[in-house]
Design a protein around this motif. Sequence first.
Motif, PDB file in Angstrom:
ATOM      1  N   ASP A   1       0.835  -1.210   0.000  1.00 30.73           N
ATOM      2  CA  ASP A   1       0.000   0.000   0.000  1.00 30.73           C
ATOM      3  C   ASP A   1       0.868   1.259   0.000  1.00 30.73           C
ATOM      4  O   ASP A   1       0.541   2.249  -0.681  1.00 30.73           O
ATOM      5  CB  ASP A   1      -0.932   0.005   1.207  1.00 30.73           C
ATOM      6  CG  ASP A   1      -2.107  -0.944   1.040  1.00 30.73           C
ATOM      7  OD1 ASP A   1      -2.313  -1.432  -0.086  1.00 30.73           O
ATOM      8  OD2 ASP A   1      -2.814  -1.197   2.030  1.00 30.73           O
TER       9      ASP A   1
ATOM     10  N   ALA B   1      -5.622   9.869  -1.981  1.00 35.06           N
ATOM     11  CA  ALA B   1      -5.072   8.691  -1.298  1.00 35.06           C
ATOM     12  C   ALA B   1      -5.968   7.473  -1.479  1.00 35.06           C
ATOM     13  O   ALA B   1      -5.480   6.358  -1.701  1.00 35.06           O
ATOM     14  CB  ALA B   1      -4.897   8.996   0.192  1.00 35.06           C
TER      15      ALA B   1
ATOM     16  N   ALA C   1      -5.552   6.021  -4.931  1.00 32.58           N
ATOM     17  CA  ALA C   1      -4.273   5.325  -5.071  1.00 32.58           C
ATOM     18  C   ALA C   1      -4.358   3.901  -4.550  1.00 32.58           C
ATOM     19  O   ALA C   1      -3.648   3.009  -5.022  1.00 32.58           O
ATOM     20  CB  ALA C   1      -3.188   6.088  -4.320  1.00 32.58           C
ATOM     21  N   LEU C   2      -5.250   3.692  -3.589  1.00 28.71           N
ATOM     22  CA  LEU C   2      -5.432   2.358  -3.006  1.00 28.71           C
ATOM     23  C   LEU C   2      -6.576   1.601  -3.662  1.00 28.71           C
ATOM     24  O   LEU C   2      -7.007   0.559  -3.176  1.00 28.71           O
ATOM     25  CB  LEU C   2      -5.675   2.482  -1.509  1.00 28.71           C
ATOM     26  CG  LEU C   2      -4.530   3.113  -0.701  1.00 28.71           C
ATOM     27  CD1 LEU C   2      -4.942   3.333   0.736  1.00 28.71           C
ATOM     28  CD2 LEU C   2      -3.270   2.233  -0.762  1.00 28.71           C
TER      29      LEU C   2
ATOM     30  N   ILE D   1       1.961  10.599  -3.624  1.00 24.48           N
ATOM     31  CA  ILE D   1       1.543  10.954  -2.268  1.00 24.48           C
ATOM     32  C   ILE D   1       2.687  10.690  -1.301  1.00 24.48           C
ATOM     33  O   ILE D   1       3.303   9.618  -1.335  1.00 24.48           O
ATOM     34  CB  ILE D   1       0.302  10.144  -1.854  1.00 24.48           C
ATOM     35  CG1 ILE D   1      -0.882  10.516  -2.747  1.00 24.48           C
ATOM     36  CG2 ILE D   1      -0.035  10.358  -0.383  1.00 24.48           C
ATOM     37  CD1 ILE D   1      -2.039   9.570  -2.638  1.00 24.48           C
TER      38      ILE D   1
ATOM     39  N   LEU E   1       0.755   4.329  -2.786  1.00 23.20           N
ATOM     40  CA  LEU E   1       0.627   5.739  -2.442  1.00 23.20           C
ATOM     41  C   LEU E   1       1.794   6.543  -3.015  1.00 23.20           C
ATOM     42  O   LEU E   1       1.600   7.619  -3.588  1.00 23.20           O
ATOM     43  CB  LEU E   1       0.567   5.893  -0.917  1.00 23.20           C
ATOM     44  CG  LEU E   1      -0.693   5.343  -0.240  1.00 23.20           C
ATOM     45  CD1 LEU E   1      -0.460   5.171   1.255  1.00 23.20           C
ATOM     46  CD2 LEU E   1      -1.884   6.275  -0.486  1.00 23.20           C
TER      47      LEU E   1
ATOM     48  N   LEU F   1      -0.726   7.484   7.262  1.00 23.61           N
ATOM     49  CA  LEU F   1      -1.074   8.764   6.659  1.00 23.61           C
ATOM     50  C   LEU F   1      -1.382   9.768   7.764  1.00 23.61           C
ATOM     51  O   LEU F   1      -1.978   9.413   8.787  1.00 23.61           O
ATOM     52  CB  LEU F   1      -2.301   8.635   5.747  1.00 23.61           C
ATOM     53  CG  LEU F   1      -2.179   7.764   4.498  1.00 23.61           C
ATOM     54  CD1 LEU F   1      -3.510   7.732   3.764  1.00 23.61           C
ATOM     55  CD2 LEU F   1      -1.075   8.276   3.585  1.00 23.61           C
TER      56      LEU F   1
ATOM     57  N   ALA G   1       3.707   9.560   1.998  1.00 21.04           N
ATOM     58  CA  ALA G   1       3.183   8.776   3.120  1.00 21.04           C
ATOM     59  C   ALA G   1       4.382   8.147   3.822  1.00 21.04           C
ATOM     60  O   ALA G   1       5.533   8.463   3.529  1.00 21.04           O
ATOM     61  CB  ALA G   1       2.202   7.720   2.621  1.00 21.04           C
TER      62      ALA G   1
END
Length: 356
Positions: free
Chosen positions: A316, A350, A353-354, A325, A320, A336, A327
């Motif tokens: 994950d 976010a 992205a997941l 992003i 991200l 996060l 993270a």
Amino acid sequence: MPATLLGTTPSASAALRAEFTDGAGYLAACTAGLPMVSTRAAIAADLVRWPDLGRYTRAAEASRSYAARLLGVAAERVAIGSQTSVMAGLLAASLPDGAEVLCAADEFSSIVLPFVHAGRGITVRTAPLSDLADAVGPKTDLVVFSLVQSACGTVADGAAIAAAARAHGARTLCDVTQAAGWMPVAGELFDAVVCHAYKWLCAPRGVAFLAISAEYAQTVRPIHAGWYAGHDPWASCYGGNAVLAEDARRFDVSPAWQAFLGAEPALRAFADAHMPAIASHTTALAAAFRERCDRPAAPSARPSAIVSWPDADGDDLARLTAAGIAASGRNGRARLAFHIFNDEDDVDRAARALGR
């Protein structure tokens, strides 16, 4: 900022948000805060001027006063330094031989290792954060914990822990590095509070504070004392006969000048802001992300600006990062952090992205 959130934010907090120009996609305030416009300006201006110890000292002392407001204590209780581990080490060195220290399990090592390696028969016992208050016993001398846990973002019941410690005659050391800047801090609850300001308070690294009660301070030896710890620092530069300050300044170390120049406007902006509104804003964003990604918090959990979840393989976190992003991954978890410069677009970014 979305209107639904802006409406909960007083003008001072809106002014604070305006200090950040590049917060989109940055969800890592729990790792390091973003520099403010005013911080950049202060440091840049200093680089083209002659060094001026008076200017540096004024920035350090102003930073102390703003930190006192943010930590909820009087300024005379606040010592300045550079790292929380050094301040924890100061307290560890002053514990009696054979003392028992109770720490939260999986606590950030900077406030644990100074006690683990203190020697002199000092022992460190751990308990889960949720059970920490119940784990305090008659042999406990000091309870050490973070108000907000670094790895997972869990918010401790500081009042319950402090009450349990008092009931057993123990003192408390609370690290608020992951709390100050997004939630109100009631430092008077604790015997000692440490805070490094480079995370949620968005100061340069190298600006840290120790807030200590007058009673606790009487038991602590100023083993790091230098000229800046003197009653009159400018008369304490040579020899061993200097008179130390009577308040917490006796635990000061000489400030990192440029770091404090940059910290002063950042700490002022956060001290002037409305912290409950910032807490409402940040925790609302975190809750929205949790709901979007079906990651509910525990029913008893206190609202947190940090969201973390198991991510042992880092998949994950990689998603991200690939989406641009910022993270972080800690202790086998993705993490996060939602701050004043973030908004609902960051939640959406976010989540997408997941794959949510």
